[in-house]
Scaffold this active site. Structure first.
Site, short mmCIF file in Angstrom:
data_model
loop_
_atom_site.label_atom_id
_atom_site.label_comp_id
_atom_site.label_asym_id
_atom_site.label_seq_id
_atom_site.Cartn_x
_atom_site.Cartn_y
_atom_site.Cartn_z
N ASN A 195 -11.72 -2.74 -12.45
CA ASN A 195 -12.37 -2.00 -11.36
C ASN A 195 -13.69 -2.64 -10.93
O ASN A 195 -14.65 -1.94 -10.57
CB ASN A 195 -12.55 -0.53 -11.73
CG ASN A 195 -11.35 0.32 -11.33
OD1 ASN A 195 -10.83 0.17 -10.23
ND2 ASN A 195 -10.91 1.20 -12.20
N ASP A 202 -0.27 0.46 -6.34
CA ASP A 202 -1.23 -0.20 -5.44
C ASP A 202 -1.80 -1.49 -6.06
O ASP A 202 -2.45 -2.26 -5.35
CB ASP A 202 -2.33 0.77 -4.97
CG ASP A 202 -2.89 1.65 -6.08
OD1 ASP A 202 -2.41 1.58 -7.24
OD2 ASP A 202 -3.82 2.43 -5.79
N HIS A 203 -1.53 -1.71 -7.35
CA HIS A 203 -1.93 -2.96 -8.01
C HIS A 203 -0.70 -3.86 -8.20
O HIS A 203 0.40 -3.37 -8.45
CB HIS A 203 -2.50 -2.69 -9.40
CG HIS A 203 -3.77 -1.91 -9.41
ND1 HIS A 203 -4.99 -2.48 -9.69
CD2 HIS A 203 -4.00 -0.60 -9.20
CE1 HIS A 203 -5.92 -1.53 -9.65
NE2 HIS A 203 -5.36 -0.40 -9.35
N ASP A 251 -8.25 -6.82 -10.98
CA ASP A 251 -7.49 -6.93 -12.24
C ASP A 251 -7.69 -8.34 -12.78
O ASP A 251 -7.50 -9.32 -12.04
CB ASP A 251 -6.01 -6.66 -11.98
CG ASP A 251 -5.79 -5.27 -11.40
OD1 ASP A 251 -5.60 -4.32 -12.19
OD2 ASP A 251 -5.83 -5.14 -10.15
N ASN A 286 -1.58 -2.49 -13.60
CA ASN A 286 -1.89 -1.06 -13.42
C ASN A 286 -0.73 -0.47 -12.64
O ASN A 286 -0.57 -0.75 -11.46
CB ASN A 286 -3.22 -0.87 -12.68
CG ASN A 286 -3.54 0.62 -12.49
OD1 ASN A 286 -2.64 1.43 -12.30
ND2 ASN A 286 -4.82 0.95 -12.52
N GLU A 288 -2.98 3.09 -16.53
CA GLU A 288 -2.62 4.30 -15.78
C GLU A 288 -1.16 4.70 -15.99
O GLU A 288 -0.42 4.95 -15.04
CB GLU A 288 -2.95 4.16 -14.29
CG GLU A 288 -4.44 4.22 -14.01
CD GLU A 288 -4.76 4.72 -12.61
OE1 GLU A 288 -4.82 5.96 -12.45
OE2 GLU A 288 -4.96 3.92 -11.69
N ASP A 318 -7.29 -3.59 -15.73
CA ASP A 318 -7.90 -3.18 -14.47
C ASP A 318 -9.38 -2.97 -14.75
O ASP A 318 -9.75 -1.97 -15.37
CB ASP A 318 -7.22 -1.89 -13.99
CG ASP A 318 -7.87 -1.35 -12.73
OD1 ASP A 318 -8.84 -1.96 -12.22
OD2 ASP A 318 -7.40 -0.30 -12.24
#
Length: 257
Positions: A147, A245-246, A216, A7, A34, A145
DNA sequence: ATGGCAACTCCAAGTTGA
């Protein structure tokens, strides 16, 4: 064979990092989430010059997924069948004898919200899609991802997160439901140390303190799970300036393309 | 209890993410 997921939280911002990662790791397929790019501005030329064929479905500002393959993907799906959804969150293609499905599961905002309902519905539709795919393909990898932190061990502070978004019982059941359609979480094919995460909040110096979540995932159908010889999360690119951030996650498979 | 960071967008304050 190496397949990966990342991501990138805006491909525009992270393009150079993605190209660097491809150069360093040379995956056969990299799944991106994303991208936040409309299809008409996807950087096709940069990818092809680096030896990768992109397949993508995107939109302005939000969501957007892509597959970058050393070879051309076939039998491309860019949506969940039977689900009228403007959000670009799924792309699937076949590489050799491997079906690759890249997902960006909705975040869900908070438990009980409209977005949470949408997340659970999306996961139900994904489960149905995977069952269809199982009829057509034996070797399937679902990367992305999700989530969802599947268990307390996947959360830096399980008590603080108990019942919260990404950790709620319904989300975890939905994740188990995906596995029950015939997949294994490749993370669990190997002995793993504690506190292995794939996402860390930008705030509160979460990465430096390893306050993260494992959200993930790479799910493998049983047929190819047997050929999986490595699972890795690459924390190096989370340490760079302006990181996503991933972190990227990848697996190595012995099967050939 | 809230915000804390980052990226996005009719360019700037609000939305979204996880």
């Amino acid at each position: 064979m190496k397949i990966a997921t990342w991501n990138v939280n805006s491909l525009r911002v992270r393009l150079q990092q993605v190209m660097d990662w491809l150069g360093t790791h040379q995956p056969d397929v990299l799944c991106l989430q994303e991208t936040k790019l409309q299809d008409d501005i996807f950087p096709i030329d940069v990818m092809t010059q680096a030896g990768y064929q992109p397949i993508f479905t995107g939109q302005k500002t939000y969501n957007g997924v892509a597959l970058l393959g050393k070879n051309n993907g076939t039998d491309i799906h860019t949506a969940l069948p039977g689900f009228d959804d403007p959000q670009k969150r799924l792309i699937a293609a076949t590489y050799g004898d491997l079906r690759v499905i890249c997902v960006y599961v909705p975040n869900g905002e908070h438990v009980g919200s409209e977005k949470y309902t949408y997340k659970l519905e999306w996961l139900t539709k994904l489960s149905a899609f995977l069952q269809q795919e199982q009829k057509r393909y034996r070797n399937i990898a679902v990367l992305g991802d999700f989530n969802i932190a599947p268990a307390d061990r996947d959360v830096y502070d399980p008590q603080a997160w108990q019942g919260k978004i990404l950790c709620s019982e319904a989300e975890r059941q939905a994740f188990q439901q995906l596995l029950e359609t015939g997949f294994v979480d490749s993370f669990h094919l190997f002995e793993q140390p504690e506190k292995v995460y794939t996402w860390w909040d930008y705030r509160m110096m979460a990465f430096r303190r390893n306050r993260g979540l494992r959200i993930d995932h790479i799910l493998l159908s049983h047929e190819i799970a047997a050929s999986c010889i490595a699972w890795q999360v690459d924390k190096e690119f989370r340490k760079l300036e302006r990181p996503s951030d991933h972190a990227p996650v990848w697996v190595e498979l012995t099967s050939t393309m």
